[in-house]
Design an enzyme around this catalytic site. Structure first.
Site, PDB file in Angstrom:
ATOM      1  N   ASP A 114      -6.607  14.976 -24.593  1.00  0.00           N
ATOM      2  CA  ASP A 114      -6.651  13.542 -24.312  1.00  0.00           C
ATOM      3  C   ASP A 114      -6.001  12.837 -25.500  1.00  0.00           C
ATOM      4  OD1 ASP A 114      -7.188  10.882 -23.961  1.00  0.00           O
ATOM      5  OD2 ASP A 114      -9.297  11.152 -23.410  1.00  0.00           O
ATOM      6  N   LYS A 160      -1.971   1.207 -25.515  1.00  0.00           N
ATOM      7  CA  LYS A 160      -2.115   1.709 -26.887  1.00  0.00           C
ATOM      8  C   LYS A 160      -0.742   1.925 -27.527  1.00  0.00           C
ATOM      9  CE  LYS A 160      -6.692   3.785 -26.134  1.00  0.00           C
ATOM     10  NZ  LYS A 160      -6.877   3.862 -24.669  1.00  0.00           N
ATOM     11  N   TYR A 211       0.850  -1.192   0.000  1.00  0.00           N
ATOM     12  CA  TYR A 211       0.000   0.000   0.000  1.00  0.00           C
ATOM     13  C   TYR A 211       0.891   1.249   0.000  1.00  0.00           C
ATOM     14  CZ  TYR A 211      -5.027  -0.735   0.382  1.00  0.00           C
ATOM     15  OH  TYR A 211      -6.343  -0.972   0.105  1.00  0.00           O
ATOM     16  N   GLU A 213      -0.444   4.831  -0.432  1.00  0.00           N
ATOM     17  CA  GLU A 213      -1.253   6.040  -0.578  1.00  0.00           C
ATOM     18  C   GLU A 213      -0.396   7.279  -0.346  1.00  0.00           C
ATOM     19  OE1 GLU A 213      -4.544   5.656   2.044  1.00  0.00           O
ATOM     20  OE2 GLU A 213      -5.746   4.547   0.596  1.00  0.00           O
ATOM     21  N   ARG A 242      -1.726  -1.556 -18.921  1.00  0.00           N
ATOM     22  CA  ARG A 242      -2.998  -0.832 -18.944  1.00  0.00           C
ATOM     23  C   ARG A 242      -3.046   0.108 -17.741  1.00  0.00           C
ATOM     24  NH1 ARG A 242      -5.824  -3.165 -22.851  1.00  0.00           N
ATOM     25  NH2 ARG A 242      -7.659  -1.916 -22.399  1.00  0.00           N
ATOM     26  N   THR A 244      -3.680   7.096 -21.820  1.00  0.00           N
ATOM     27  CA  THR A 244      -3.466   5.761 -21.298  1.00  0.00           C
ATOM     28  C   THR A 244      -1.993   5.431 -21.492  1.00  0.00           C
ATOM     29  OG1 THR A 244      -4.107   4.895 -23.457  1.00  0.00           O
ATOM     30  CG2 THR A 244      -5.798   4.906 -21.739  1.00  0.00           C
TER      31      THR A 244
END
Length: 442
Positions: free
Chosen positions: A200, A230, A49, A51, A236, A227
């Site tokens: 974008d 692509k 974790y 954060e 991903r 992203t």
């Protein structure tokens, strides 16, 4: 601990490996990652974790994680010549929502390409969460497939948006970023408020890094979202690049364009996400280093060459293309006008021979999301496997042969009467595909 490969899940993974290896991927938003990207994504970093941000975590034990995330950030900045990068978004959709949240208040107007014109769901489709929060106004495209800049300008002056977005998921032109910047400056002067310019670039990010597509940040835009798969050939996930002063994301920051990097960090965490996926961020860092190598520029250039060759060959064979070709990696085919059947029939038929693409609505379609007139295809994945212009001509030939079968079949059920023809074509596709192995698959 020995790997448990008897679980049924692994049976389906092997089947998917076989499907990918024996077919050709024409979906323009898909690609193949390297073996090192796969290794990083399957690492023990998935156990942690983290954060917060490097040196500003809410959990202990992040000294190694911090170094990995810092590498990803620095490499992303270098790729796009950006002042700041946030590598934590789980997807492109998350990246887009974080930017909206960083700059806009509920009810603010966002001007973006409409979904029927080629925009993405997250650019204001009424079925999305962001469309229920913000007032999206959609601009269109011209008959030749380019952005309708006159429409964009008129709407910008009329609605005085807080944010103007250039981005798309089915668009084959190179945007005029300078023209959009000029429009935004004029409207900002009229309204007396700053306008965030957002691009974008999820589909063409790899082309930008590879030097065959302009970089919006070098034409006055404040933010790029993308992203990381692509054309970037990474795992991903999502990524946000921005220009401005980088501050402490744990402190409240004034909403000014100069502060957008810090505002975005606060919008990602704690604004819209919790713990980052550090194993995916590690894979992003690996992919970014690959993208910074000289051979990636050759790859990006070959994507465009392949796309132009494929588009030209399809038109020679009688296919009607949106915009009469392509300037990037993506092609939209109007199969309804070309041969009389819809895009879904063609998608199903091509899948039977191992060519994978997706049915896609065209700007002229009226409510045809499930039975659209067109299909969308592209060349990034095939180019990764080493296919060149001559191979694109062969792909176009197969597409024409399948189109002729669809004319006779009329619908999906009718394809069953042409199984022998389709199986013969599948053998040809399989032979070419197996001659070009996929990275990371044995």
């Amino acid at each position: 601990m020995a790997a448990n490969t008897t679980d049924e899940v692994f049976k389906w993974i092997k089947k998917e490996e076989k499907r990918q290896s024996e077919g050709l991927e024409l979906i323009p938003s898909e690609n193949y990652v390297s073996e090192n990207v796969l290794r990083a994504m399957g690492s023990v970093l998935t156990n942690k974790y983290s954060e917060g941000y490097p040196a500003r975590r809410y959990y202990g034990g992040n000294e190694n994680i911090d170094e990995v995330e810092k590498l990803a950030i620095e490499r992303a900045k270098k790729m796009f010549h950006a002042d700041h990068a946030n590598v934590q978004p789980h997807s492109g959709a998350n990246a887009n929502e974080a930017v909206y949240f960083s700059w806009c208040e509920p009810g603010d107007t966002i001007l973006a390409m409409s979904l029927p014109a080629g925009g993405h769901l997250t650019h204001g489709s009424p079925v999305t969460r962001s469309a229920k929060i913000y007032n999206f106004v959609g601009y269109g495209v011209t008959e030749d497939g380019d952005i309708d800049y006159e429409d964009l300008e008129q709407l910008a002056h009329e609605y005085r948006p807080k944010l103007i977005l250039v981005g798309y998921s089915a668009f084959m032109k190179i945007p005029d970023f300078d023209r959009v910047k000029k429009i935004a400056d004029e409207v900002a002067k009229e309204s007396g408020q700053e306008i965030l310019l957002m691009a974008d670039m999820a589909h063409v990010a790899g082309l930008i890094v590879g030097g065959v597509h302009p970089n919006p940040l070098e034409h006055g835009f404040n933010v790029i979202t993308t992203t990381t798969h692509k054309t970037l050939r990474g795992p991903r996930g999502g990524l946000i690049l921005s220009m401005g002063t980088v501050g402490n994301p744990l402190k409240k920051t004034e909403k000014k364009l100069e502060n957008i990097p810090t505002l975005i960090d606060r919008a990602v965490f704690p604004g819209t996400q919790g713990g980052p996926l550090e194993h995916v961020i590690a894979a992003k860092a690996v992919a970014f280093e690959e993208d910074l190598q000289p051979e990636f520029r050759d790859y990006a250039a070959q994507i465009v060459k392949n796309a132009k060759t494929l588009a030209d060959e399809l038109m020679k064979l009688g296919f009607k293309l949106q915009g009469n070709g392509t300037e990037n990696h993506l092609i939209l085919v109007n199969v309804k006008d070309s041969y009389g059947f819809d895009g879904k029939v063609y998608e199903v038929a091509l899948d039977k021979i191992g060519l994978t693409l997706n049915a896609n609505a065209l700007p002229t379609d009226k409510g045809g999301a499930f039975r659209p007139s067109g299909v969308r295809l592209g060349t990034p994945a095939m180019t990764t496997r080493g296919l060149g212009e001559d191979d694109m001509k062969q792909v176009a030939k197969w597409m024409k042969q399948v189109a002729d079968i669809c004319v006779k079949a009329k619908d999906e059920k009718g394809l069953d009467e042409h199984t022998a023809e389709l199986d013969a074509l599948r053998s040809e596709v399989r032979e070419l595909a197996l001659a070009h192995p996929i990275p990371g698959i044995e």
